[in-house]
Scaffold this motif. Sequence first.
Motif, PDB file in Angstrom:
ATOM      1  N   ALA A 137       7.549   0.546   0.445  1.00  0.00           N
ATOM      2  CA  ALA A 137       7.282   1.797   0.281  1.00  0.00           C
ATOM      3  C   ALA A 137       8.555   2.445  -0.202  1.00  0.00           C
ATOM      4  N   ALA A 138       9.345   2.569   0.542  1.00  0.00           N
ATOM      5  CA  ALA A 138      10.990   3.140   0.372  1.00  0.00           C
ATOM      6  C   ALA A 138      11.442   2.752  -0.949  1.00  0.00           C
ATOM      7  N   LEU A 144       3.166   5.423   1.996  1.00  0.00           N
ATOM      8  CA  LEU A 144       2.419   4.503   2.872  1.00  0.00           C
ATOM      9  C   LEU A 144       1.304   4.896   3.586  1.00  0.00           C
ATOM     10  N   VAL A 145       0.306   4.355   3.557  1.00  0.00           N
ATOM     11  CA  VAL A 145      -0.959   4.662   4.075  1.00  0.00           C
ATOM     12  C   VAL A 145      -1.445   3.756   5.221  1.00  0.00           C
ATOM     13  N   PRO A 146      -1.541   4.065   6.571  1.00  0.00           N
ATOM     14  CA  PRO A 146      -2.166   3.261   7.448  1.00  0.00           C
ATOM     15  C   PRO A 146      -3.722   3.471   7.417  1.00  0.00           C
ATOM     16  N   ILE A 147      -4.359   1.955   7.675  1.00  0.00           N
ATOM     17  CA  ILE A 147      -5.742   1.944   7.965  1.00  0.00           C
ATOM     18  C   ILE A 147      -5.954   1.030   9.256  1.00  0.00           C
ATOM     19  N   ALA A 148      -6.805   1.437   9.998  1.00  0.00           N
ATOM     20  CA  ALA A 148      -7.180   1.085  11.098  1.00  0.00           C
ATOM     21  C   ALA A 148      -8.843   0.341  10.999  1.00  0.00           C
ATOM     22  N   LEU A 149      -9.029  -0.825  11.157  1.00  0.00           N
ATOM     23  CA  LEU A 149     -10.434  -1.466  11.283  1.00  0.00           C
ATOM     24  C   LEU A 149     -10.707  -1.705  12.777  1.00  0.00           C
ATOM     25  N   TRP A 150     -12.178  -1.756  13.074  1.00  0.00           N
ATOM     26  CA  TRP A 150     -12.797  -2.061  14.280  1.00  0.00           C
ATOM     27  C   TRP A 150     -14.203  -2.654  14.076  1.00  0.00           C
ATOM     28  N   GLY A 151     -14.417  -3.596  14.775  1.00  0.00           N
ATOM     29  CA  GLY A 151     -15.902  -4.178  14.690  1.00  0.00           C
ATOM     30  C   GLY A 151     -15.561  -5.695  13.714  1.00  0.00           C
ATOM     31  N   THR A 152     -14.861  -5.806  12.918  1.00  0.00           N
ATOM     32  CA  THR A 152     -14.538  -6.999  12.412  1.00  0.00           C
ATOM     33  C   THR A 152     -14.225  -8.201  13.045  1.00  0.00           C
ATOM     34  N   GLN A 153     -13.725  -8.107  14.269  1.00  0.00           N
ATOM     35  CA  GLN A 153     -13.310  -9.078  15.051  1.00  0.00           C
ATOM     36  C   GLN A 153     -14.702  -9.687  15.707  1.00  0.00           C
ATOM     37  N   ARG A 154     -15.864  -9.081  15.788  1.00  0.00           N
ATOM     38  CA  ARG A 154     -16.994  -9.599  16.163  1.00  0.00           C
ATOM     39  C   ARG A 154     -17.635 -10.552  15.052  1.00  0.00           C
ATOM     40  N   ILE A 173     -14.046   1.832   9.406  1.00  0.00           N
ATOM     41  CA  ILE A 173     -12.748   2.028   8.591  1.00  0.00           C
ATOM     42  C   ILE A 173     -12.093   3.142   8.694  1.00  0.00           C
ATOM     43  N   HIS A 174     -11.068   3.260   9.292  1.00  0.00           N
ATOM     44  CA  HIS A 174     -10.372   4.802   9.433  1.00  0.00           C
ATOM     45  C   HIS A 174      -9.064   4.819   8.589  1.00  0.00           C
ATOM     46  N   VAL A 175      -8.989   5.665   7.828  1.00  0.00           N
ATOM     47  CA  VAL A 175      -7.781   5.864   6.819  1.00  0.00           C
ATOM     48  C   VAL A 175      -6.955   7.014   7.384  1.00  0.00           C
ATOM     49  N   GLY A 176      -5.621   6.995   7.324  1.00  0.00           N
ATOM     50  CA  GLY A 176      -4.925   7.986   7.988  1.00  0.00           C
ATOM     51  C   GLY A 176      -3.921   8.685   6.909  1.00  0.00           C
ATOM     52  N   ALA A 177      -3.205   9.442   7.099  1.00  0.00           N
ATOM     53  CA  ALA A 177      -2.467  10.491   6.093  1.00  0.00           C
ATOM     54  C   ALA A 177      -1.329   9.506   5.752  1.00  0.00           C
ATOM     55  N   ALA A 178      -0.886   9.761   4.589  1.00  0.00           N
ATOM     56  CA  ALA A 178       0.278   9.010   4.059  1.00  0.00           C
ATOM     57  C   ALA A 178       1.636   9.377   4.835  1.00  0.00           C
ATOM     58  N   SER A 179       2.702   8.567   4.697  1.00  0.00           N
ATOM     59  CA  SER A 179       3.767   8.931   4.906  1.00  0.00           C
ATOM     60  C   SER A 179       4.756   8.691   3.681  1.00  0.00           C
ATOM     61  N   TYR A 180       5.997   9.048   3.566  1.00  0.00           N
ATOM     62  CA  TYR A 180       6.843   8.767   2.482  1.00  0.00           C
ATOM     63  C   TYR A 180       8.092   8.345   3.050  1.00  0.00           C
ATOM     64  N   PRO A 181       8.199   6.946   3.094  1.00  0.00           N
ATOM     65  CA  PRO A 181       9.448   6.413   3.561  1.00  0.00           C
ATOM     66  C   PRO A 181      10.685   6.530   2.486  1.00  0.00           C
ATOM     67  N   ASP A 182      11.845   6.771   2.802  1.00  0.00           N
ATOM     68  CA  ASP A 182      12.980   7.108   2.115  1.00  0.00           C
ATOM     69  C   ASP A 182      13.834   6.017   2.171  1.00  0.00           C
ATOM     70  N   ALA A 190      11.052   4.033  11.396  1.00  0.00           N
ATOM     71  CA  ALA A 190      10.011   4.306  10.536  1.00  0.00           C
ATOM     72  C   ALA A 190       8.936   3.429  10.976  1.00  0.00           C
ATOM     73  N   THR A 191       9.262   2.147  10.974  1.00  0.00           N
ATOM     74  CA  THR A 191       8.317   1.305  11.588  1.00  0.00           C
ATOM     75  C   THR A 191       7.688   1.311  12.965  1.00  0.00           C
ATOM     76  N   ASP A 192       8.439   1.698  13.803  1.00  0.00           N
ATOM     77  CA  ASP A 192       7.773   2.428  15.060  1.00  0.00           C
ATOM     78  C   ASP A 192       6.720   3.463  14.829  1.00  0.00           C
ATOM     79  N   ASP A 193       7.220   4.346  14.005  1.00  0.00           N
ATOM     80  CA  ASP A 193       6.231   5.526  13.817  1.00  0.00           C
ATOM     81  C   ASP A 193       5.137   4.893  13.250  1.00  0.00           C
ATOM     82  N   LEU A 194       5.376   4.024  12.277  1.00  0.00           N
ATOM     83  CA  LEU A 194       4.074   3.732  11.619  1.00  0.00           C
ATOM     84  C   LEU A 194       3.148   2.655  12.578  1.00  0.00           C
ATOM     85  N   ARG A 195       3.753   2.155  13.468  1.00  0.00           N
ATOM     86  CA  ARG A 195       2.894   1.473  14.603  1.00  0.00           C
ATOM     87  C   ARG A 195       2.186   2.332  15.401  1.00  0.00           C
TER      88      ARG A 195
END
Length: 234
Positions: A137-138, A144-154, A173-182, A190-195
């Motif tokens: 992304a930088a 950089l947009v995070p997404i979390a999935l839940w239920g697919t493991q079943r 399926i939950h979509v988070g706000a974007a960040s803008y790595p430089d 920045a990776t710790d923040d993404l996690r």
Amino acid sequence: MAELVYPPVVAACKTMFRVLDLRIRLVDTEHIPRTGGAVIACNHVSYLDFIFCGLGALPADRYVRFMAKQQIFEHRIAGPLMRGMHHIPVDREAGQASYDEAVDRLRAGQVVGVFPEATISRSFTVKGLKTGAVRMAADAGVPLVPIALWGTQRLWTKGRPRKLAQRHVPVEIHVGAASYPDPGDDVAGATDDLRARMQTLLDEAQRAYPDAPGEGEQPWWLPAHLGGAAPLPE
């Protein structure tokens, strides 16, 4: 870029979801940019996550090009589909070429999907992340947009039998706000923040999940901190 394969594959998946009556809920998809390049970073709990992660971008009328291991592209059935959908093969012995291709695609305005945990999390929490999503992304100058999935493991996850014909399974399926790595950012920080942001999204998806275990149950598909029988992260 001609889209001869992706649309019919999406249509086939949606038809299967309707037949199985999967209860799919998409949350905050407005965070997916409608134009320009973007990196999507998704958690990984199932072998099917690329399908559902890609589904999260469809309300923005975007197709996600996933980075996937080279072996999938060599499969006699999956290979032609992966190439036809213009996904990006990753040769772990020559990873720089795959990285460079992904950055070129991003600069050309495409959406590239990655699973920065690199493997399925059997604890159903977010594992430590590789730094590639932040670096791409930088380098490309895209969100950089995070997404979390839940239920697919079943449906199908590591160490469990496939249950692809299981009906009425809820999927969040939950979509988070974007960040803008430089390029000047601390990549590790920045990776710790993404996690942390991915885990927050996953926590939200788990809280919103409509299925709950019965009294005294310890289901395999729930993480240990929610009373499930999944292995501890360590």
